[in-house]
Design a protein around this motif. Structure first.
Motif, PDB file in Angstrom:
ATOM      1  N   ALA A  36      54.234 104.513  50.517  1.00  0.00           N
ATOM      2  CA  ALA A  36      54.969 103.512  49.833  1.00  0.00           C
ATOM      3  C   ALA A  36      55.982 102.712  50.758  1.00  0.00           C
ATOM      4  N   ALA A  37      56.134 101.363  50.678  1.00  0.00           N
ATOM      5  CA  ALA A  37      57.173 100.602  51.531  1.00  0.00           C
ATOM      6  C   ALA A  37      57.226 100.832  52.703  1.00  0.00           C
ATOM      7  N   GLY A  38      55.958 101.276  53.429  1.00  0.00           N
ATOM      8  CA  GLY A  38      55.987 101.381  54.795  1.00  0.00           C
ATOM      9  C   GLY A  38      56.184 102.854  55.272  1.00  0.00           C
ATOM     10  N   MET A  39      56.271 103.624  54.358  1.00  0.00           N
ATOM     11  CA  MET A  39      56.803 105.228  54.583  1.00  0.00           C
ATOM     12  C   MET A  39      55.820 106.076  53.922  1.00  0.00           C
ATOM     13  N   THR A  40      55.233 107.228  54.726  1.00  0.00           N
ATOM     14  CA  THR A  40      54.399 108.124  54.256  1.00  0.00           C
ATOM     15  C   THR A  40      55.116 109.578  54.291  1.00  0.00           C
ATOM     16  N   LEU A  41      54.911 110.478  53.349  1.00  0.00           N
ATOM     17  CA  LEU A  41      55.161 111.731  53.234  1.00  0.00           C
ATOM     18  C   LEU A  41      53.930 112.455  53.086  1.00  0.00           C
ATOM     19  N   LEU A  42      54.317 113.876  53.431  1.00  0.00           N
ATOM     20  CA  LEU A  42      52.880 114.826  52.983  1.00  0.00           C
ATOM     21  C   LEU A  42      53.418 115.910  52.211  1.00  0.00           C
ATOM     22  N   ALA A  43      52.728 116.071  51.180  1.00  0.00           N
ATOM     23  CA  ALA A  43      53.206 117.078  50.177  1.00  0.00           C
ATOM     24  C   ALA A  43      52.062 118.283  50.341  1.00  0.00           C
ATOM     25  N   GLU A  44      52.570 119.405  50.136  1.00  0.00           N
ATOM     26  CA  GLU A  44      51.773 120.560  50.032  1.00  0.00           C
ATOM     27  C   GLU A  44      51.901 121.412  48.736  1.00  0.00           C
ATOM     28  N   ALA A  45      51.007 121.424  47.928  1.00  0.00           N
ATOM     29  CA  ALA A  45      51.362 122.125  46.522  1.00  0.00           C
ATOM     30  C   ALA A  45      50.333 123.379  46.648  1.00  0.00           C
TER      31      ALA A  45
END
Length: 271
Positions: A36-45
């Motif tokens: 979103a808004a040019g940024m990327t996160l990575l989530a590990e659940a």
């Protein structure tokens, strides 16, 4: 790099070896990328998808989601645990420009609305406490409880030299596990770490603390030279109704070396 690249294979082997040496899982949980808004996160659940509680973990400067392996393991029986690589950390791609703490918080808030699991228990460590506090203020409907572990940046010592010097002294007493995990994550943080430190130092968390509405726990390691007792007491007083606890014998990396005592305090706080 494409499949079968020898350098990528070597990197994967080293990564697995570090996980094995430090007692972390060698397999990934459920991985999701969110942009979103040019940024990327990575989530590990990890943990049951239908669990009532959701814990979201935000790392500190230079770190990544994998440093939370011990804490995540201890929280799994109590809910779904989601550990985040913030943009430019861990395995999340470097954004075109280094985000402010506020922009990082907006990205986390957008992700929490996207997963639609209701208000979460948001746990931040070190710089992650700054992001977590901003999420609680800017996106209050996404946070049921806030946990700030080793909060930064002490407004009385807001310089890179002071912060890095204190961290260096703190690390002199740390275990090989912490040093090995930290070295891996700092390498991953890449060449723009200096810009990230400036973004951390520019932020004024003390201006947001009085506006936090979520029930809040402030956790400090008894030997933490970065987040001093005086500063953590000030943070606790600034947040309406906040509780403060201190874990004897632990330093700044209390969630990494042995997360057991911190996990117990978090679960006790949640009741």
């Amino acid at each position: 790099m494409g499949d079968g690249d020898p350098l990528e294979s070597i990197a994967d082997a080293v990564d697995t070896a570090i996980d094995e040496l430090t007692g972390g899982p060698t397999d990934d949980g459920d991985i999701e990328r969110f942009t979103a808004a040019g940024m990327t996160l990575l989530a590990e659940a990890r943990g049951a998808e239908d669990a009532a509680a959701t814990f979201v973990l935000l790392h500190g400067i230079g770190m990544g989601r994998k440093v939370f392996a011990d804490l995540a393991r201890r929280l799994h029986p109590h809910g779904r645990v989601i550990a985040i690589d913030q943009p430019g950390y861990g395995e999340a791609p470097e954004p075109p420009r280094t985000p402010t703490i506020e922009r990082s918080a907006d990205l986390i808030g957008a992700y929490l609305r996207k997963i639609d699991r209701g208000p979460v228990v948001l746990i931040g460590h070190s710089m992650g406490t700054q992001v977590a506090a901003e999420v609680a203020v800017r996106h209050p409907a996404t946070v049921s409880h806030l946990v700030l572990v080793a909060p930064t940046v002490d407004r009385h010592h807001r310089t890179a030299g002071a912060q890095l010097g204190r961290l260096a002294v703190d690390l002199l007493d740390e275990s090989p596990k912490v040093l090995l995990l930290g070295a891996r994550e700092y390498v991953r943080a890449g060449p723009h770490l200096g810009r990230k430190v400036r973004a951390m130092l520019t932020h004024r968390p003390e201006e947001s603390y009085p506006r936090v509405a979520a029930p809040t726990l402030v956790v400090r390691g008894g030997r933490d030279r970065v987040s001093t007792r005086e500063w953590c007491d000030e943070v606790t007083r600034a947040i309406p109704g906040a509780l403060g606890v201190e874990i004897p014998g632990h330093g700044h990396e209390t969630l990494i070396r042995d997360a057991g005592p911190a996990a117990e305090e978090i679960l006790r706080f949640l009741g």
